[in-house]
Design a protein around this motif. Structure first.
Motif, PDB file in Angstrom:
ATOM      1  N   THR A  14       0.852  -1.173   0.000  1.00  0.00           N
ATOM      2  CA  THR A  14       0.000   0.000   0.000  1.00  0.00           C
ATOM      3  C   THR A  14       0.893   1.231   0.000  1.00  0.00           C
ATOM      4  OG1 THR A  14      -1.897   1.084   1.045  1.00  0.00           O
ATOM      5  CG2 THR A  14      -0.211   0.202   2.534  1.00  0.00           C
ATOM      6  N   THR A  15       0.414   2.295  -0.617  1.00  0.00           N
ATOM      7  CA  THR A  15       1.161   3.547  -0.655  1.00  0.00           C
ATOM      8  C   THR A  15       0.316   4.632  -0.002  1.00  0.00           C
ATOM      9  OG1 THR A  15       2.307   2.877  -2.671  1.00  0.00           O
ATOM     10  CG2 THR A  15       2.316   5.226  -2.153  1.00  0.00           C
ATOM     11  N   VAL A  16       0.927   5.307   0.969  1.00  0.00           N
ATOM     12  CA  VAL A  16       0.269   6.403   1.688  1.00  0.00           C
ATOM     13  C   VAL A  16       1.211   7.599   1.641  1.00  0.00           C
ATOM     14  CG1 VAL A  16      -0.665   7.165   3.910  1.00  0.00           C
ATOM     15  CG2 VAL A  16      -0.872   4.762   3.243  1.00  0.00           C
ATOM     16  N   ASP A  17       0.705   8.721   1.164  1.00  0.00           N
ATOM     17  CA  ASP A  17       1.517   9.941   1.080  1.00  0.00           C
ATOM     18  C   ASP A  17       2.858   9.689   0.378  1.00  0.00           C
ATOM     19  OD1 ASP A  17      -0.498  11.310   2.444  1.00  0.00           O
ATOM     20  OD2 ASP A  17       0.403  10.878   4.401  1.00  0.00           O
ATOM     21  N   GLY A  18       2.844   8.905  -0.682  1.00  0.00           N
ATOM     22  CA  GLY A  18       4.039   8.639  -1.457  1.00  0.00           C
ATOM     23  C   GLY A  18       4.994   7.623  -0.834  1.00  0.00           C
ATOM     24  N   GLN A  19       4.618   7.057   0.311  1.00  0.00           N
ATOM     25  CA  GLN A  19       5.448   6.073   1.009  1.00  0.00           C
ATOM     26  C   GLN A  19       4.799   4.692   0.857  1.00  0.00           C
ATOM     27  OE1 GLN A  19       8.237   6.923   3.096  1.00  0.00           O
ATOM     28  NE2 GLN A  19       8.073   8.995   2.287  1.00  0.00           N
ATOM     29  N   GLY A  45       4.477   0.714   1.943  1.00  0.00           N
ATOM     30  CA  GLY A  45       4.726  -0.342   2.912  1.00  0.00           C
ATOM     31  C   GLY A  45       4.297  -1.660   2.295  1.00  0.00           C
ATOM     32  N   TYR A  46       4.879  -2.763   2.791  1.00  0.00           N
ATOM     33  CA  TYR A  46       4.530  -4.050   2.204  1.00  0.00           C
ATOM     34  C   TYR A  46       4.801  -5.210   3.160  1.00  0.00           C
ATOM     35  CZ  TYR A  46       9.559  -4.511   1.339  1.00  0.00           C
ATOM     36  OH  TYR A  46      10.919  -4.585   1.495  1.00  0.00           O
ATOM     37  N   VAL A  47       4.150  -6.323   2.846  1.00  0.00           N
ATOM     38  CA  VAL A  47       4.443  -7.621   3.457  1.00  0.00           C
ATOM     39  C   VAL A  47       4.851  -8.523   2.298  1.00  0.00           C
ATOM     40  CG1 VAL A  47       3.510  -9.630   4.666  1.00  0.00           C
ATOM     41  CG2 VAL A  47       2.756  -7.344   5.312  1.00  0.00           C
ATOM     42  N   GLN A  81       9.248   4.765   7.998  1.00  0.00           N
ATOM     43  CA  GLN A  81       9.222   5.423   9.298  1.00  0.00           C
ATOM     44  C   GLN A  81       8.113   6.467   9.396  1.00  0.00           C
ATOM     45  OE1 GLN A  81      13.015   7.008  10.461  1.00  0.00           O
ATOM     46  NE2 GLN A  81      12.357   7.432  12.537  1.00  0.00           N
ATOM     47  N   ALA A  82       7.860   7.186   8.312  1.00  0.00           N
ATOM     48  CA  ALA A  82       6.828   8.230   8.315  1.00  0.00           C
ATOM     49  C   ALA A  82       5.425   7.664   8.556  1.00  0.00           C
ATOM     50  CB  ALA A  82       6.855   8.998   6.998  1.00  0.00           C
ATOM     51  N   LEU A  83       5.246   6.358   8.314  1.00  0.00           N
ATOM     52  CA  LEU A  83       3.926   5.730   8.467  1.00  0.00           C
ATOM     53  C   LEU A  83       3.812   4.869   9.727  1.00  0.00           C
ATOM     54  CD1 LEU A  83       3.323   4.597   4.778  1.00  0.00           C
ATOM     55  CD2 LEU A  83       2.631   6.738   5.876  1.00  0.00           C
ATOM     56  N   GLU A  84       4.899   4.745  10.473  1.00  0.00           N
ATOM     57  CA  GLU A  84       4.864   3.896  11.661  1.00  0.00           C
ATOM     58  C   GLU A  84       3.853   4.415  12.678  1.00  0.00           C
ATOM     59  OE1 GLU A  84       8.836   3.521  13.207  1.00  0.00           O
ATOM     60  OE2 GLU A  84       9.494   2.349  11.481  1.00  0.00           O
ATOM     61  N   SER A 126      -0.173  -3.429  10.464  1.00  0.00           N
ATOM     62  CA  SER A 126      -1.239  -4.345  10.893  1.00  0.00           C
ATOM     63  C   SER A 126      -2.272  -4.552   9.797  1.00  0.00           C
ATOM     64  CB  SER A 126      -1.917  -3.814  12.156  1.00  0.00           C
ATOM     65  OG  SER A 126      -1.018  -3.830  13.246  1.00  0.00           O
ATOM     66  N   ALA A 127      -2.626  -3.486   9.095  1.00  0.00           N
ATOM     67  CA  ALA A 127      -3.595  -3.602   7.997  1.00  0.00           C
ATOM     68  C   ALA A 127      -3.046  -4.483   6.875  1.00  0.00           C
ATOM     69  CB  ALA A 127      -3.952  -2.219   7.459  1.00  0.00           C
ATOM     70  N   LEU A 128      -1.756  -4.323   6.580  1.00  0.00           N
ATOM     71  CA  LEU A 128      -1.129  -5.153   5.546  1.00  0.00           C
ATOM     72  C   LEU A 128      -1.137  -6.622   5.959  1.00  0.00           C
ATOM     73  CD1 LEU A 128       1.877  -2.850   4.655  1.00  0.00           C
ATOM     74  CD2 LEU A 128       0.151  -3.659   3.025  1.00  0.00           C
ATOM     75  N   ILE A 129      -0.788  -6.885   7.200  1.00  0.00           N
ATOM     76  CA  ILE A 129      -0.744  -8.267   7.674  1.00  0.00           C
ATOM     77  C   ILE A 129      -2.133  -8.881   7.685  1.00  0.00           C
ATOM     78  CG2 ILE A 129      -0.257  -9.734   9.676  1.00  0.00           C
ATOM     79  CD1 ILE A 129       2.118  -7.747  10.207  1.00  0.00           C
ATOM     80  N   LYS A 130      -3.119  -8.132   8.170  1.00  0.00           N
ATOM     81  CA  LYS A 130      -4.497  -8.649   8.171  1.00  0.00           C
ATOM     82  C   LYS A 130      -4.914  -9.009   6.747  1.00  0.00           C
ATOM     83  CE  LYS A 130      -9.255  -7.530   9.451  1.00  0.00           C
ATOM     84  NZ  LYS A 130      -9.796  -8.261   8.317  1.00  0.00           N
TER      85      LYS A 130
END
Length: 97
Positions: free
Chosen positions: A23-28, A30-32, A50-53, A59-63
């Motif tokens: 998923t990309t949030v504000d240009g950042q 994250g992934y599993v 780090q900006a999204l921690e 947790s949303a990605l893992i779910k």
């Protein structure tokens, strides 16, 4: 996702070419990531910029990844400590191990 400070309505995609849910949030981004071993998915790494921690992105990605495994009748090997911890905190996913 009902965790504290969680991101709502994340657009999580399955990037099959790179074997990951992202998923990309504000240009950042994250992934599993995972390794597909036929009837088993080995979730081997979770990466959240780090900006999204602390926003529930991991947790949303893992779910999403665990729900995908369930929907496709696959077992899960939680090689990533964050995935293992998530499963420990959410016993409804224990049957996937």
């Amino acid at each position: 996702m009902n965790t504290q400070n969680s991101q709502k309505n994340l657009d999580i995609t399955h990037n099959e070419q790179d074997n990951r849910f992202e998923t990309t949030v504000d240009g950042q981004t994250g992934y599993v990531s995972y390794q597909d071993r036929g009837d088993t998915l080995v979730y081997d790494h979770t990466e959240v910029p780090q900006a999204l921690e602390g926003q529930g992105v991991g947790s949303a990605l893992i779910k999403h990844a665990l729900d995908y495994a369930r929907e496709h009748d696959k077992k899960v090997v939680p090689q990533c400590p964050f995935v293992a911890s998530y499963i420990d905190k959410h016993p409804d996913y224990q049957d996937l191990i």
